[in-house]
Design an enzyme around this catalytic site. Structure first.
Site, PDB file in Angstrom:
ATOM      1  N   TYR A 141      -9.130 -28.864  12.258  1.00 14.70           N
ATOM      2  CA  TYR A 141      -9.818 -28.931  10.958  1.00 14.70           C
ATOM      3  C   TYR A 141     -10.860 -27.831  10.930  1.00 14.70           C
ATOM      4  O   TYR A 141     -11.622 -27.654  11.889  1.00 14.70           O
ATOM      5  CB  TYR A 141     -10.485 -30.295  10.803  1.00 14.70           C
ATOM      6  CG  TYR A 141     -11.335 -30.435   9.547  1.00 14.70           C
ATOM      7  CD1 TYR A 141     -12.725 -30.523   9.644  1.00 14.70           C
ATOM      8  CD2 TYR A 141     -10.766 -30.495   8.282  1.00 14.70           C
ATOM      9  CE1 TYR A 141     -13.521 -30.665   8.508  1.00 14.70           C
ATOM     10  CE2 TYR A 141     -11.552 -30.640   7.140  1.00 14.70           C
ATOM     11  CZ  TYR A 141     -12.927 -30.720   7.263  1.00 14.70           C
ATOM     12  OH  TYR A 141     -13.708 -30.849   6.135  1.00 14.70           O
ATOM     13  N   ASP A 236     -12.811 -20.924  15.905  1.00 12.39           N
ATOM     14  CA  ASP A 236     -13.682 -21.813  15.125  1.00 12.39           C
ATOM     15  C   ASP A 236     -14.479 -22.660  16.119  1.00 12.39           C
ATOM     16  O   ASP A 236     -13.980 -23.670  16.620  1.00 12.39           O
ATOM     17  CB  ASP A 236     -12.849 -22.682  14.181  1.00 12.39           C
ATOM     18  CG  ASP A 236     -13.750 -23.620  13.379  1.00 12.39           C
ATOM     19  OD1 ASP A 236     -13.223 -24.354  12.527  1.00 12.39           O
ATOM     20  OD2 ASP A 236     -14.969 -23.628  13.625  1.00 12.39           O
ATOM     21  N   LYS A 264     -23.108 -26.808  12.994  1.00 12.18           N
ATOM     22  CA  LYS A 264     -23.597 -27.983  13.712  1.00 12.18           C
ATOM     23  C   LYS A 264     -24.816 -27.656  14.584  1.00 12.18           C
ATOM     24  O   LYS A 264     -25.930 -27.518  14.077  1.00 12.18           O
ATOM     25  CB  LYS A 264     -22.442 -28.620  14.488  1.00 12.18           C
ATOM     26  CG  LYS A 264     -21.324 -29.132  13.537  1.00 12.18           C
ATOM     27  CD  LYS A 264     -20.195 -29.764  14.286  1.00 12.18           C
ATOM     28  CE  LYS A 264     -18.994 -30.004  13.409  1.00 12.18           C
ATOM     29  NZ  LYS A 264     -19.095 -31.228  12.595  1.00 12.18           N
TER      30      LYS A 264
HETATM   31  P1  KE4 Z   1     -18.754 -28.444   7.625  1.00 15.68           P
HETATM   32  O1  KE4 Z   1     -18.309 -27.777   6.341  1.00 15.68           O
HETATM   33  O2  KE4 Z   1     -18.481 -29.946   7.612  1.00 15.68           O
HETATM   34  O3  KE4 Z   1     -20.195 -28.115   8.011  1.00 15.68           O
HETATM   35  O4  KE4 Z   1     -17.882 -27.836   8.819  1.00 15.68           O
HETATM   36  C1  KE4 Z   1     -16.485 -27.895   8.731  1.00 15.68           C
HETATM   37  C2  KE4 Z   1     -15.893 -27.782  10.122  1.00 15.68           C
HETATM   38  C3  KE4 Z   1     -15.359 -26.578  10.518  1.00 15.68           C
HETATM   39  N1  KE4 Z   1     -14.832 -26.411  11.760  1.00 15.68           N
HETATM   40  C4  KE4 Z   1     -14.827 -27.442  12.641  1.00 15.68           C
HETATM   41  C5  KE4 Z   1     -14.229 -27.237  13.998  1.00 15.68           C
HETATM   42  C6  KE4 Z   1     -15.375 -28.699  12.289  1.00 15.68           C
HETATM   43  O5  KE4 Z   1     -15.349 -29.721  13.178  1.00 15.68           O
HETATM   44  C7  KE4 Z   1     -15.915 -28.882  11.002  1.00 15.68           C
HETATM   45  C8  KE4 Z   1     -16.489 -30.215  10.536  1.00 15.68           C
HETATM   46  N2  KE4 Z   1     -16.302 -31.306  11.417  1.00 15.68           N
HETATM   47  C9  KE4 Z   1     -16.293 -32.623  10.816  1.00 15.68           C
HETATM   48  C10 KE4 Z   1     -16.206 -33.639  11.954  1.00 15.68           C
HETATM   49  N3  KE4 Z   1     -14.914 -33.865  12.384  1.00 15.68           N
HETATM   50  C11 KE4 Z   1     -17.493 -32.869   9.956  1.00 15.68           C
HETATM   51  C12 KE4 Z   1     -17.687 -34.323   9.575  1.00 15.68           C
HETATM   52  C13 KE4 Z   1     -17.452 -34.541   8.101  1.00 15.68           C
HETATM   53  O6  KE4 Z   1     -16.510 -33.942   7.538  1.00 15.68           O
HETATM   54  O7  KE4 Z   1     -18.212 -35.345   7.527  1.00 15.68           O
END
Ligand code: KE4
Length: 426
Positions: A141, A236, A264
């Site tokens: 993701y 990523d 994060k």
């Molecule tokens: P954000 O747009 O949520 O800040 O980041 C997206 C993203 C991009 N790349 C990786 C590897 C990620 O894990 C994420 C976001 N992770 C999720 C948790 N599995 C965020 C939690 C959520 O969507 O509320």
């Protein structure tokens, strides 16, 4: 108001009652915990219940919640003004620090979310190469940009189909979805269309499909095949950056990507992410080059202050040794108690992240993750939540420890786990 009341009212005015789907407990059922406050390893909900927290806001809270140094940095920055829409010295300091610590980072652009970072990195890779195809992997993701909301096509090498409504097929027609950890499938894709591939984007450790560790052959193929084809390798590291080590997964595995995305931990809990990499590629970004990218709150001074305060502390000698030892202690303690209860369970950790599996052995592929006993996880999740331990509300998410997870937190976790596994076994 209690969790139930808040959830019922929230659903009137917020889709699903939450501002991000995974928080709605749809995968595990039940009512989400509404958090009132958090400190160190502990959350307190609106009903005054306390939980040892292994979500850590999905990764950012590596120091533990409300770390005094981070709170103080935020307070001081906020007192000077919240946002200027103009460059600040803090952004330079953070950019220099990231370029010093992150492998392959020669130049970096700060943004406000991981989604923005990966969306921008893909646009940049396409602008730099003049190609359109992007390769991603099933189970990984990278945020919710249209081009990445795609599921595997019918055959291994067909183009992706949208995994969300509202995404035109034309958008995902340029995205190829391959099996994670499958070097031969990647080689076949490059054999067939390597000269049309702009980028390969990959979680170097897959943390959005529970936790899958990379095969060495897969990592090697990623580097070699992209280099040979002139495609951009985007690591990523939004989740793994500063989570599995001071130099991320790239440092752990000795990989130098062409571009990397971060999020994060780099924001310490505030909205801050980043993308960057080779200078010749980054020179294509506006205002220098033709690839447009922008953001009102990009490099926000309060978020930058939280990020700098966090990154200063993770550089302490032995920080990641201690964090890794904590993760290992957690997974071995849980495994011991599951075995004592006769429950089919295993777990693994890497640095400050971990995976829990109701299966005989840790999965090495998306298919193997899907074969884990999700029902058992959901039962365990609620049983241990009731005992004051908060794991990710989904069998398909990684978990996180922080530097604040001390003996008390682990002791509470293990005694809660004894009762939760017993409930499962009964
Ligand atoms: P954000 O747009 O949520 O800040 O980041 C997206 C993203 C991009 N790349 C990786 C590897 C990620 O894990 C994420 C976001 N992770 C999720 C948790 N599995 C965020 C939690 C959520 O969507 O509320």
């Amino acid at each position: 108001m209690d969790n139930e009341d808040l959830f019922a009212r929230s659903q009137q005015v917020i889709p699903g009652g939450v501002n991000s789907p995974v928080r709605a407990f749809r995968a595990v059922g039940g009512t989400p915990v509404f958090v009132r406050s958090a400190s160190g390893a502990w959350l307190t909900d609106v009903e005054g219940r306390r939980y040892v927290d292994y979500v850590g806001s999905w990764g950012p809270m590596i120091l533990g919640h409300a770390h005094p140094a981070v709170i103080e940095a935020v307070r001081a920055a906020a007192g000077l003004g919240l946002s200027f829409g103009a460059p600040t010295a803090g952004e330079l300091e953070l950019a220099q620090l990231l370029c010093r610590l992150v492998p392959g980072l020669e130049q970096v652009r700060l943004v406000s979310s991981g989604t923005e970072a990966t969306m921008s990195a893909i646009r940049l890779a396409r602008g730099f190469t003049g190609r359109n195809l992007v390769v991603k992997f099933e189970g990984c993701y990278h945020g919710h940009a249209d081009a990445l909301l795609v599921k595997a096509g019918s055959g291994a090498l067909t183009f992706g189909q949208p995994s969300s409504a509202g995404v035109p097929a034309e958008t995902t027609a340029h995205t190829v979805v391959l099996p994670y950890n499958d070097a031969s499938a990647l080689a076949a894709a490059f054999e067939r269309m390597g000269d049309r591939i702009a980028a390969v984007i990959v979680e170097p450790i897959a943390g959005n499909v529970n936790l899958i560790l990379p095969d060495a052959a897969f990592l090697q193929a990623l580097v070699e095949l992209t280099q040979r084809a002139g495609a951009v390798l985007i690591l990523d590291e939004v989740m793994t950056g500063f989570r599995v080590g001071l130099h991320g997964a790239a440092g752990l595995y000795g990989i130098t990507p062409d571009l990397v995305t971060l999020g994060k931990v780099v924001g310490g809990g505030m909205p801050l992410a980043a993308f960057g990499g080779r200078k010749d590629i980054m020179q294509c970004v506006s205002p220098l080059g033709p690839v447009y990218q922008a953001g009102t709150l990009s490099g926000n001074p309060v978020a930058v202050a939280a990020g700098l305060a966090t990154l200063r502390l993770v550089q302490a000698a032995g920080f990641y040794d201690r964090l890794g030892a904590l993760g290992a202690r957690l997974v071995s303690g849980l495994t011991e108690r599951a075995r004592a209860a006769g429950v089919a369970f295993c777990a693994q950790s890497i640095g400050g992240m971990f995976g829990l599996y109701f299966a005989a052995r840790p999965p090495a592929s998306y298919t193997e993750v899907m074969a884990c006993d999700q029902k058992a996880f959901n039962t365990f999740f609620h049983a241990i939540l009731h005992e004051g331990v908060y794991f990710a509300p989904s069998a398909f998410e990684a978990g996180f420890v922080s530097a604040a997870h001390d003996d008390e937190a682990l002791a509470h976790t293990f005694s809660a786990a004894e009762r939760a596994f017993a409930a499962l076994a009964s």
